[in-house]
Design an enzyme around this catalytic site. Sequence first.
Site, short mmCIF file in Angstrom:
data_model
loop_
_atom_site.label_atom_id
_atom_site.label_comp_id
_atom_site.label_asym_id
_atom_site.label_seq_id
_atom_site.Cartn_x
_atom_site.Cartn_y
_atom_site.Cartn_z
N HIS A 134 0.87 -1.17 0.00
CA HIS A 134 0.00 0.00 0.00
C HIS A 134 0.91 1.23 0.00
O HIS A 134 2.13 1.10 0.08
CB HIS A 134 -0.88 0.02 1.24
CG HIS A 134 -1.90 -1.07 1.29
ND1 HIS A 134 -3.13 -0.90 1.84
CD2 HIS A 134 -1.89 -2.35 0.85
CE1 HIS A 134 -3.84 -2.02 1.76
NE2 HIS A 134 -3.09 -2.92 1.17
N TYR A 158 -4.67 0.94 12.63
CA TYR A 158 -6.10 0.93 12.93
C TYR A 158 -6.59 -0.50 12.70
O TYR A 158 -6.11 -1.17 11.80
CB TYR A 158 -6.90 1.93 12.10
CG TYR A 158 -6.77 1.77 10.61
CD1 TYR A 158 -7.56 0.85 9.91
CD2 TYR A 158 -5.86 2.53 9.88
CE1 TYR A 158 -7.43 0.69 8.54
CE2 TYR A 158 -5.73 2.38 8.51
CZ TYR A 158 -6.52 1.46 7.85
OH TYR A 158 -6.39 1.30 6.49
N GLU A 209 3.73 -0.51 3.74
CA GLU A 209 3.13 0.77 3.39
C GLU A 209 4.26 1.63 2.86
O GLU A 209 5.16 2.01 3.61
CB GLU A 209 2.49 1.44 4.60
CG GLU A 209 1.22 0.79 5.10
CD GLU A 209 -0.02 1.17 4.30
OE1 GLU A 209 0.10 1.94 3.32
OE2 GLU A 209 -1.10 0.69 4.66
#
Length: 101
Positions: free
Chosen positions: A25, A76, A98
């Site tokens: 990501h 999260y 990420e």
Amino acid sequence: EPETVATANFIRNEDNNIKAAFDMHTFGPLILWPWGYTYDHAEDYDYLFEYGKSLQESVVGVNGHPYTSEQSSGLYPAAGTAEDFFYVNGIVNSVLFEGRG
């Protein structure tokens, strides 16, 4: 989707002997590992912590940019993450990178 089913079947097939898997990501410089759906620790928490730390050091060694390694739910909580799917299917070395965005 046929591609999703084919990918899931490939990952679930123990004959493929997958040793590591990752998802990419572009939120920010993070290395995330199971669990993503809960704050509970995975059975292999200590190993995943050290594995993430070694990946973190490797990234810095290659490009000098620091990444943070943490349990995925620390960013999260989210259900259905790829790293959780890999992990429950026996791939302990499962992470979400990420990128720096």
